[in-house]
Design a protein around this motif. Structure first.
Motif, mmCIF file in Angstrom:
data_model
loop_
_atom_site.group_PDB
_atom_site.id
_atom_site.type_symbol
_atom_site.label_atom_id
_atom_site.label_comp_id
_atom_site.label_asym_id
_atom_site.label_seq_id
_atom_site.Cartn_x
_atom_site.Cartn_y
_atom_site.Cartn_z
ATOM 1 N N ILE A 197 0.849 -1.196 0.000
ATOM 2 C CA ILE A 197 0.000 0.000 0.000
ATOM 3 C C ILE A 197 0.887 1.249 0.000
ATOM 4 N N ASN A 198 1.943 1.243 0.834
ATOM 5 C CA ASN A 198 2.887 2.366 0.857
ATOM 6 C C ASN A 198 3.502 2.606 -0.513
ATOM 7 N N LEU A 199 3.918 1.532 -1.170
ATOM 8 C CA LEU A 199 4.577 1.663 -2.471
ATOM 9 C C LEU A 199 3.646 2.249 -3.529
ATOM 10 N N ILE A 200 2.401 1.790 -3.538
ATOM 11 C CA ILE A 200 1.430 2.330 -4.508
ATOM 12 C C ILE A 200 1.167 3.805 -4.223
ATOM 13 N N ALA A 201 0.977 4.155 -2.957
ATOM 14 C CA ALA A 201 0.733 5.557 -2.589
ATOM 15 C C ALA A 201 1.925 6.422 -2.982
ATOM 16 N N HIS A 202 3.128 5.932 -2.731
ATOM 17 C CA HIS A 202 4.335 6.678 -3.097
ATOM 18 C C HIS A 202 4.399 6.887 -4.613
ATOM 19 N N TYR A 203 4.092 5.836 -5.350
ATOM 20 C CA TYR A 203 4.105 5.937 -6.813
ATOM 21 C C TYR A 203 3.117 6.998 -7.297
ATOM 22 N N ILE A 204 1.920 6.980 -6.759
ATOM 23 C CA ILE A 204 0.914 7.967 -7.170
ATOM 24 C C ILE A 204 1.408 9.379 -6.871
ATOM 25 N N HIS A 205 1.895 9.621 -5.670
ATOM 26 C CA HIS A 205 2.370 10.969 -5.325
ATOM 27 C C HIS A 205 3.562 11.393 -6.172
ATOM 28 N N GLN A 206 4.445 10.460 -6.458
ATOM 29 C CA GLN A 206 5.646 10.782 -7.231
ATOM 30 C C GLN A 206 5.329 11.093 -8.690
ATOM 31 N N HIS A 207 4.419 10.327 -9.281
ATOM 32 C CA HIS A 207 4.122 10.478 -10.707
ATOM 33 C C HIS A 207 2.907 11.350 -11.002
ATOM 34 N N TYR A 208 2.037 11.520 -10.028
ATOM 35 C CA TYR A 208 0.811 12.306 -10.211
ATOM 36 C C TYR A 208 0.599 13.207 -8.994
ATOM 37 N N PRO A 209 1.465 14.179 -8.815
ATOM 38 C CA PRO A 209 1.413 15.013 -7.605
ATOM 39 C C PRO A 209 0.123 15.820 -7.463
ATOM 40 N N GLN A 210 -0.632 15.949 -8.535
ATOM 41 C CA GLN A 210 -1.901 16.675 -8.467
ATOM 42 C C GLN A 210 -2.995 15.852 -7.787
ATOM 43 N N LEU A 211 -2.764 14.548 -7.625
ATOM 44 C CA LEU A 211 -3.765 13.666 -7.028
ATOM 45 C C LEU A 211 -3.493 13.439 -5.545
ATOM 46 N N LYS A 212 -4.551 13.370 -4.801
ATOM 47 C CA LYS A 212 -4.449 12.994 -3.400
ATOM 48 C C LYS A 212 -4.592 11.472 -3.307
ATOM 49 N N VAL A 213 -4.075 10.928 -2.210
ATOM 50 C CA VAL A 213 -4.146 9.483 -2.005
ATOM 51 C C VAL A 213 -4.838 9.217 -0.670
ATOM 52 N N ALA A 214 -5.841 8.346 -0.718
ATOM 53 C CA ALA A 214 -6.567 7.935 0.477
ATOM 54 C C ALA A 214 -6.402 6.429 0.643
ATOM 55 N N TRP A 215 -6.512 5.985 1.895
ATOM 56 C CA TRP A 215 -6.448 4.563 2.173
ATOM 57 C C TRP A 215 -7.501 4.216 3.206
ATOM 58 N N TYR A 216 -8.221 3.126 2.966
ATOM 59 C CA TYR A 216 -9.179 2.603 3.939
ATOM 60 C C TYR A 216 -8.658 1.296 4.498
ATOM 61 N N SER A 217 -8.532 1.260 5.811
ATOM 62 C CA SER A 217 -8.147 0.052 6.529
ATOM 63 C C SER A 217 -9.312 -0.385 7.401
ATOM 64 N N GLY A 218 -9.597 -1.658 7.404
ATOM 65 C CA GLY A 218 -10.628 -2.200 8.270
ATOM 66 C C GLY A 218 -10.131 -2.457 9.692
ATOM 67 N N ARG A 219 -8.896 -2.108 9.952
ATOM 68 C CA ARG A 219 -8.326 -2.282 11.296
ATOM 69 C C ARG A 219 -8.802 -1.172 12.218
ATOM 70 N N THR A 220 -8.633 -1.368 13.514
ATOM 71 C CA THR A 220 -9.051 -0.364 14.496
ATOM 72 C C THR A 220 -8.002 0.720 14.700
ATOM 73 N N ARG A 221 -6.806 0.492 14.191
ATOM 74 C CA ARG A 221 -5.749 1.502 14.281
ATOM 75 C C ARG A 221 -4.867 1.405 13.044
ATOM 76 N N ILE A 222 -4.082 2.432 12.819
ATOM 77 C CA ILE A 222 -3.163 2.445 11.679
ATOM 78 C C ILE A 222 -1.928 1.638 12.079
ATOM 79 N N VAL A 223 -1.647 0.593 11.344
ATOM 80 C CA VAL A 223 -0.522 -0.275 11.683
ATOM 81 C C VAL A 223 0.798 0.457 11.482
ATOM 82 N N SER A 224 1.794 0.062 12.235
ATOM 83 C CA SER A 224 3.085 0.761 12.221
ATOM 84 C C SER A 224 3.795 0.659 10.876
ATOM 85 N N GLU A 225 3.469 -0.332 10.069
ATOM 86 C CA GLU A 225 4.116 -0.480 8.754
ATOM 87 C C GLU A 225 3.680 0.589 7.758
#
Length: 155
Positions: A78-106
């Motif tokens: 997920i980090n790698l895809i988000a990084h790719y989007i920001h690096q190649h398409y800086p005009q786009l925002k990136v969102a992530w939905y996790s079904g976990r109760t907290r954001i994992v440290s990774e």
């Protein structure tokens, strides 16, 4: 490898954004009452940089954000895809939905503009319900995140 099952433009996931929602399979959360149990299976098409490029080519000026819906089984990917989007398409925002109760440290939070967390719990409802356990966070200018869940409750 992350796989996605489908995608589509949505207007209700992220406030003030026209969002391309990408539904990722192999969800380990398996929330009771899940509205998308078909995402539990390890199925679909690999979510590669070329697929992201294709999405942007197809939707380009029509979207302002790409939301990765799931991917809890592979936070590093997920980090790698988000990084790719920001690096190649800086005009786009990136969102992530996790079904976990907290954001994992990774998860590298710097790669995301929005992060939604929380399993779906039917009797608590989704983000539009004041009783929801789910939360949507927005990254601020100082790279901290603030809870904007109440934006869904405005009339």
């Amino acid at each position: 490898m992350l796989k996605y099952v489908n995608s589509g433009i949505v207007f209700q996931e992220i406030p003030d954004e026209v969002t391309l929602s990408v539904n990722i399979s192999n969800c380990p959360c398996r929330c009771p009452g899940c509205h998308s149990p078909y995402l539990w299976a390890d199925t679909g098409t690999p979510l590669t940089d070329d697929v992201i490029d294709s999405f942007v080519k197809d939707y380009g000026n029509d979207i302002t954000c790409i939301a990765l819906m799931g991917g809890d089984a592979e936070p590093e990917s997920i980090n790698l895809i988000a990084h790719y989007i920001h690096q190649h398409y800086p005009q786009l925002k990136v969102a992530w939905y996790s079904g976990r109760t907290r954001i994992v440290s990774e998860i590298n939070r710097i790669e995301f503009d929005y992060i939604k967390i929380g399993p779906y719990i039917r009797h608590l409802g989704g983000l539009k319900e004041k009783t929801t356990n789910q939360r949507l966070y927005k990254k601020m200018a100082d790279n901290t995140f603030t809870d904007i869940t109440a934006r869904f409750w405005e009339k």
